[in-house]
Write a protein that holds these residues in place. Sequence first.
Motif, PDB file in Angstrom:
ATOM      1  N   LEU A  85     -17.124  16.915   6.955  1.00  0.00           N
ATOM      2  CA  LEU A  85     -16.643  18.294   6.965  1.00  0.00           C
ATOM      3  C   LEU A  85     -17.851  19.197   6.760  1.00  0.00           C
ATOM      4  CD1 LEU A  85     -13.512  17.875   4.638  1.00  0.00           C
ATOM      5  CD2 LEU A  85     -13.644  17.667   7.131  1.00  0.00           C
ATOM      6  N   ILE A  86     -18.108  20.040   7.761  1.00  0.00           N
ATOM      7  CA  ILE A  86     -19.242  20.939   7.619  1.00  0.00           C
ATOM      8  C   ILE A  86     -18.785  22.388   7.809  1.00  0.00           C
ATOM      9  CG2 ILE A  86     -20.845  19.155   8.473  1.00  0.00           C
ATOM     10  CD1 ILE A  86     -21.175  20.933  11.015  1.00  0.00           C
ATOM     11  N   GLY A  87     -19.636  23.315   7.389  1.00  0.00           N
ATOM     12  CA  GLY A  87     -19.302  24.729   7.551  1.00  0.00           C
ATOM     13  C   GLY A  87     -20.151  25.573   6.628  1.00  0.00           C
TER      14      GLY A  87
ATOM     15  N   LYS B  75     -14.403  23.381   2.414  1.00  0.00           N
ATOM     16  CA  LYS B  75     -14.631  21.956   2.695  1.00  0.00           C
ATOM     17  C   LYS B  75     -14.177  21.063   1.540  1.00  0.00           C
ATOM     18  CE  LYS B  75     -19.014  23.030   3.229  1.00  0.00           C
ATOM     19  NZ  LYS B  75     -18.879  24.483   3.047  1.00  0.00           N
ATOM     20  N   SER B  76     -14.506  21.474   0.337  1.00  0.00           N
ATOM     21  CA  SER B  76     -14.135  20.640  -0.818  1.00  0.00           C
ATOM     22  C   SER B  76     -12.629  20.709  -1.072  1.00  0.00           C
ATOM     23  CB  SER B  76     -14.901  21.089  -2.062  1.00  0.00           C
ATOM     24  OG  SER B  76     -16.288  20.996  -1.830  1.00  0.00           O
TER      25      SER B  76
ATOM     26  N   THR C  61     -11.181  18.375   1.417  1.00  0.00           N
ATOM     27  CA  THR C  61     -11.437  16.982   1.013  1.00  0.00           C
ATOM     28  C   THR C  61     -10.396  16.550  -0.019  1.00  0.00           C
ATOM     29  OG1 THR C  61     -13.805  17.273   1.364  1.00  0.00           O
ATOM     30  CG2 THR C  61     -13.147  15.421  -0.022  1.00  0.00           C
TER      31      THR C  61
ATOM     32  N   ARG D 197     -23.574  15.099  -0.799  1.00  0.00           N
ATOM     33  CA  ARG D 197     -22.451  14.550  -0.040  1.00  0.00           C
ATOM     34  C   ARG D 197     -21.498  13.845  -0.994  1.00  0.00           C
ATOM     35  NH1 ARG D 197     -26.826  12.148   3.716  1.00  0.00           N
ATOM     36  NH2 ARG D 197     -27.584  12.143   1.619  1.00  0.00           N
TER      37      ARG D 197
ATOM     38  N   ASP E 125     -17.565  15.247   2.244  1.00  0.00           N
ATOM     39  CA  ASP E 125     -17.699  16.670   1.921  1.00  0.00           C
ATOM     40  C   ASP E 125     -19.192  16.956   1.816  1.00  0.00           C
ATOM     41  OD1 ASP E 125     -17.274  19.262   1.098  1.00  0.00           O
ATOM     42  OD2 ASP E 125     -16.801  18.730  -0.983  1.00  0.00           O
ATOM     43  N   THR E 126     -19.609  18.071   2.394  1.00  0.00           N
ATOM     44  CA  THR E 126     -21.055  18.348   2.421  1.00  0.00           C
ATOM     45  C   THR E 126     -21.345  19.732   1.822  1.00  0.00           C
ATOM     46  OG1 THR E 126     -20.957  19.434   4.596  1.00  0.00           O
ATOM     47  CG2 THR E 126     -21.296  17.036   4.587  1.00  0.00           C
TER      48      THR E 126
ATOM     49  N   GLY F 183     -22.564  23.532   1.822  1.00  0.00           N
ATOM     50  CA  GLY F 183     -22.466  24.558   2.862  1.00  0.00           C
ATOM     51  C   GLY F 183     -23.788  24.727   3.598  1.00  0.00           C
TER      52      GLY F 183
ATOM     53  N   LEU G 265     -15.503  23.648   9.789  1.00  0.00           N
ATOM     54  CA  LEU G 265     -14.565  24.601   9.188  1.00  0.00           C
ATOM     55  C   LEU G 265     -15.091  26.018   9.355  1.00  0.00           C
ATOM     56  CD1 LEU G 265     -13.711  21.927   7.582  1.00  0.00           C
ATOM     57  CD2 LEU G 265     -12.871  23.523   5.862  1.00  0.00           C
TER      58      LEU G 265
ATOM     59  N   ASN H 183      -9.886  27.599   9.008  1.00  0.00           N
ATOM     60  CA  ASN H 183      -9.263  27.480   7.682  1.00  0.00           C
ATOM     61  C   ASN H 183      -8.871  28.859   7.125  1.00  0.00           C
ATOM     62  OD1 ASN H 183      -8.380  26.203   5.305  1.00  0.00           O
ATOM     63  ND2 ASN H 183     -10.362  26.475   4.313  1.00  0.00           N
TER      64      ASN H 183
END
Length: 302
Positions: free
Chosen positions: A10-12, A18-19, A22, A43, A59-60, A62, A91, A123
């Motif tokens: 999941l990036i953005g 993102k979290s 997740t 990550r 989850d990454t 931002g 996202l 989102n």
Amino acid sequence: MTTRAGFVALIGEPNAGKSTLTNRMVGAKVSIVTHKVQTTRARIRGVAIEGDSQIVFVDTPGLFTPRRRLDRAMVAAAWSGAADADIVVLLVEAHRGVTAGVESILEGLEDIGKGRRVALAINKIDRVKSDVLLALTEDLNARFAFEETFMISAEKGYGCDDLKKWLAEQLPEEPWLYPEDQIADLPLRMIAAEMTREKLTLRLHQELPYQLTVETENWEERKDGTARIDQVVYVARDGHKGIVLGNKGESIKAISKAAREELEEFLGRRVHLFLQVKVREKWLEEAARYSEMGLDFRDGNG
Ligand SMILES: Nc1nc2c(ncn2[C@@H]2O[C@H](COP(=O)(O)OP(=O)(O)OP(=O)(O)O)[C@@H](O)[C@H]2O)c(=O)[nH]1
Ligand SMILES: [Mg+2]
């Protein structure tokens, strides 16, 4: 039985959700969430099951234009999460639309490779009207060849089941990567440190949260079934120590209580949590702090 398994990154932009997503996908809180940008620093792998598929969500941090060493290490961690994944989900915040930050992520996606599978998740749809969503979907799909577009609210749960089902179908036929009951792949002492950092971030203001880090220094299992956990909060300046402690220690007390309660819920048993605040002017330049966070110090080289 055919099983499927794989990684979904999941990036953005920072704060895209993102979290939150997740945690929703996993069905438990494995990654910390705050209203501030740059909450996630490394990550975080959360494991979800959908039918015969095991989906490992990555989850990454931002993505933004990094200036400092920590920024650069975080952004590098996010891109490598994307590069290693079977599927990437970008996202975008519905109410913010195509920002300069989103444009630069789209350029980055072109760079990490042809053939990479990318889906779009718009989102926070709870914040906009549907005509805005349709225009944004068209705009984004004209800019990048997304395989699929989802409109979701990670917080309210709208559209999340559809996204999860689709991801589960897309993963390669593989044996599962983790035991059935595992929901996160992060050492417990790191999960515990993250929980404390979340409470610090929620309670404190200004730039301070960025300039602090939390490490679990000691974890002792006691005979009575409880755990004694010692953590250090590193801050960069003397003045910051006072802010973290608060008047008569009231801030640190409240933070410690909130973190302990969450830890107890997560572990399902009693915890004795001890926090110590240390001033360490150069912690943002110390390699050991980065490895504790799960980051590569060298990624921060300018
Ligand atoms: N209204 C609304 N708020 C949301 C939604 N999803 C997430 N949020 C909020 O957005 C804020 C940021 O959420 P996070 O999940 O921490 O965002 P992130 O992308 O992980 O942020 P970084 O870790 O800083 O990159 C929090 O205050 C969330 O509660 C949503 O669907 N609707
Ligand atoms: Mg996050």
